[in-house]
Design an enzyme around this catalytic site. Structure first.
Site, mmCIF file in Angstrom:
data_model
loop_
_atom_site.group_PDB
_atom_site.id
_atom_site.type_symbol
_atom_site.label_atom_id
_atom_site.label_comp_id
_atom_site.label_asym_id
_atom_site.label_seq_id
_atom_site.Cartn_x
_atom_site.Cartn_y
_atom_site.Cartn_z
ATOM 1 N N GLY A 13 0.825 -1.211 0.000
ATOM 2 C CA GLY A 13 0.000 0.000 0.000
ATOM 3 C C GLY A 13 0.851 1.249 0.000
ATOM 4 O O GLY A 13 0.630 2.173 0.784
ATOM 5 N N THR A 15 1.742 3.431 -2.723
ATOM 6 C CA THR A 15 1.772 4.367 -3.848
ATOM 7 C C THR A 15 1.431 5.786 -3.409
ATOM 8 O O THR A 15 1.474 6.715 -4.207
ATOM 9 C CB THR A 15 0.802 3.932 -4.970
ATOM 10 N N SER A 16 1.043 5.966 -2.153
ATOM 11 C CA SER A 16 0.811 7.325 -1.645
ATOM 12 C C SER A 16 0.952 7.325 -0.133
ATOM 13 O O SER A 16 1.208 6.289 0.487
ATOM 14 C CB SER A 16 -0.579 7.843 -2.061
ATOM 15 N N GLY A 17 0.825 8.527 0.427
ATOM 16 C CA GLY A 17 0.765 8.652 1.880
ATOM 17 C C GLY A 17 2.018 8.250 2.626
ATOM 18 O O GLY A 17 3.140 8.348 2.132
ATOM 19 N N TYR A 150 -13.385 0.079 11.853
ATOM 20 C CA TYR A 150 -11.986 0.296 11.471
ATOM 21 C C TYR A 150 -11.050 0.000 12.655
ATOM 22 O O TYR A 150 -10.081 -0.756 12.530
ATOM 23 C CB TYR A 150 -11.808 1.744 11.000
HETATM 24 N N1 LIG Z 1 -4.081 8.833 7.338
HETATM 25 C C1 LIG Z 1 -4.356 8.610 8.616
HETATM 26 O O1 LIG Z 1 -4.709 9.526 9.369
HETATM 27 C C2 LIG Z 1 -4.196 7.237 9.213
HETATM 28 C C3 LIG Z 1 -4.276 7.116 10.605
HETATM 29 C C4 LIG Z 1 -4.077 5.873 11.188
HETATM 30 C C5 LIG Z 1 -3.787 4.782 10.395
HETATM 31 N N2 LIG Z 1 -3.729 4.915 9.035
HETATM 32 C C6 LIG Z 1 -3.378 3.723 8.249
HETATM 33 O O2 LIG Z 1 -2.144 3.971 7.609
HETATM 34 C C7 LIG Z 1 -2.054 3.218 6.395
HETATM 35 C C8 LIG Z 1 -1.721 4.158 5.247
HETATM 36 O O3 LIG Z 1 -2.658 5.207 5.237
HETATM 37 P P1 LIG Z 1 -2.458 6.515 4.348
HETATM 38 O O4 LIG Z 1 -3.430 7.527 4.882
HETATM 39 O O5 LIG Z 1 -1.021 6.846 4.240
HETATM 40 O O6 LIG Z 1 -3.008 5.951 2.970
HETATM 41 P P2 LIG Z 1 -3.287 6.610 1.575
HETATM 42 O O7 LIG Z 1 -2.479 7.818 1.300
HETATM 43 O O8 LIG Z 1 -4.780 6.680 1.431
HETATM 44 O O9 LIG Z 1 -2.737 5.431 0.659
HETATM 45 C C9 LIG Z 1 -3.218 4.147 0.773
HETATM 46 C C10 LIG Z 1 -2.291 3.263 -0.032
HETATM 47 O O10 LIG Z 1 -2.682 1.915 0.122
HETATM 48 C C11 LIG Z 1 -2.961 1.374 -1.156
HETATM 49 N N3 LIG Z 1 -4.016 0.398 -0.972
HETATM 50 C C12 LIG Z 1 -5.277 0.603 -0.554
HETATM 51 N N4 LIG Z 1 -5.940 -0.549 -0.533
HETATM 52 C C13 LIG Z 1 -5.061 -1.514 -0.931
HETATM 53 C C14 LIG Z 1 -5.143 -2.898 -1.113
HETATM 54 N N5 LIG Z 1 -6.282 -3.565 -0.903
HETATM 55 N N6 LIG Z 1 -4.046 -3.574 -1.516
HETATM 56 C C15 LIG Z 1 -2.889 -2.927 -1.758
HETATM 57 N N7 LIG Z 1 -2.753 -1.603 -1.607
HETATM 58 C C16 LIG Z 1 -3.831 -0.914 -1.198
HETATM 59 C C17 LIG Z 1 -3.340 2.563 -2.026
HETATM 60 O O11 LIG Z 1 -3.142 2.335 -3.399
HETATM 61 P P3 LIG Z 1 -4.317 1.709 -4.324
HETATM 62 O O12 LIG Z 1 -5.566 2.444 -3.981
HETATM 63 O O13 LIG Z 1 -3.835 1.920 -5.720
HETATM 64 O O14 LIG Z 1 -4.375 0.264 -3.973
HETATM 65 C C18 LIG Z 1 -2.334 3.579 -1.515
HETATM 66 O O15 LIG Z 1 -1.055 3.311 -2.032
HETATM 67 C C19 LIG Z 1 -3.391 2.491 6.271
HETATM 68 O O16 LIG Z 1 -3.255 1.205 6.828
HETATM 69 C C20 LIG Z 1 -4.318 3.330 7.135
HETATM 70 O O17 LIG Z 1 -5.411 2.585 7.621
HETATM 71 C C21 LIG Z 1 -3.942 6.115 8.433
#
Ligand SMILES: NC(=O)c1ccc[n+]([C@@H]2O[C@H](COP(=O)([O-])OP(=O)(O)OC[C@H]3O[C@@H](n4cnc5c(N)ncnc54)[C@H](OP(=O)(O)O)[C@@H]3O)[C@@H](O)[C@H]2O)c1
Length: 242
Positions: A13, A15-17, A150
């Site tokens: 996962g 490709t971003s973030g 979640y």
């Molecule tokens: N942002 C927050 O505030 C926050 C807080 C706590 C925890 N988190 C956790 O941190 C992690 C990253 O979050 P983020 O906010 O940095 O994410 P994000 O910027 O939304 O990016 C999500 C990444 O995961 C990939 N992805 C999503 N579903 C997938 C799947 N089924 N298989 C493979 N890749 C997948 C997406 O690419 P594709 O869509 O192309 O697959 C993208 O590269 C996640 O586990 C999220 O639950 C986030």
């Protein structure tokens, strides 16, 4: 000396973030990195942004055949893994009374089941003394409205880390969870009101940045954290701490 010189890392996962920021930092620190995501264009862009020492793998972390193909690719190209960062996850913000079965299954399929099998299927490739990192969330420890499913789907990662630490201790493999608070990523794009609200709940008065997760992941991936396992590090500006 760079902190991950000659190490092979797999980050799902990414490709971003925060996982993309981590992949960039790992490569700067000497690693070769495999990144995954489901969208080809975003994957190609991420590979280009990282620039070198990276392989992009198109696959869904909730799909067990895709996970098999991922680790076959890693085995063929690099033979082993030193750092596994299972970060792919999904969050639906939905009030308790409105949660659908589809939303429930989607979150558990990726966050709980996908993460479990990502690590299980990587086991034969993990070198002794490898580092496993998983992305949790502070929603697993706080009663955050609209995030019950979640939070529950990620809470199991803390249990995995503890059980696997015991199961894998003979191989010296360390397993830890990073639990972010609200981090400014695509998940919050166009949601200015929610961002303001989140910032108001955080003792440090702001949301976190992806790079602040990346530096924590580097710490857990490298020998700097050599005596840390079975643990959770909250990167949350104090939100779940005080
Ligand atoms: N942002 C927050 O505030 C926050 C807080 C706590 C925890 N988190 C956790 O941190 C992690 C990253 O979050 P983020 O906010 O940095 O994410 P994000 O910027 O939304 O990016 C999500 C990444 O995961 C990939 N992805 C999503 N579903 C997938 C799947 N089924 N298989 C493979 N890749 C997948 C997406 O690419 P594709 O869509 O192309 O697959 C993208 O590269 C996640 O586990 C999220 O639950 C986030």
């Amino acid at each position: 000396m760079k902190k991950l010189e000659n190490k092979v890392a797999v980050i799902t996962g990414a490709t971003s973030g925060m996982a993309l920021a981590t992949a960039k930092l790992f490569v700067e620190e000497g690693a070769y990195v495999f990144i995954t995501g489901r969208r080809q264009k975003e994957l190609d862009e991420a590979v280009a942004a990282i620039g070198s020492n990276v392989t992009g793998f198109l696959g869904d972390s909730a799909n067990l055949s895709d996970l098999d193909r991922l680790f076959e690719t890693v085995k063929r190209e690099k033979e082993h893994i030193d750092v596994l960062y299972a970060s792919a996850g999904v969050a639906d913000f939905v009030p308790f009374g409105e949660v659908s079965e589809e939303s429930f299954d989607k979150q558990f399929n990726l966050n709980a089941k996908g993460t479990f099998f990502t690590v299980q299927k990587a086991l034969p490739l993990l070198r002794d003394h490898a580092s496993i990192i998983m992305t949790g969330t502070i929603a697993a420890r706080k009663g955050m409205p609209n995030l019950s499913v979640y939070g529950a789907s990620k809470a199991g990662l803390l249990t995995y880390a503890k059980a696997w630490t015991n199961e894998l201790k003979s191989r010296g493999i360390r397993i830890n969870v990073i639990s972010p608070g609200p981090i400014e990523t695509a998940a919050f794009e166009g949601k200015d009101d929610m961002k303001k609200h989140m910032a108001s709940l955080i003792p440090m008065g702001r949301m976190g940045q992806s790079e602040e997760i990346a530096t924590t992941a580097l710490f857990l991936a490298s020998a700097d954290s050599s005596f840390i396992t079975g643990s959770e590090i909250c990167v949350d500006g104090g939100m779940a701490q005080v």
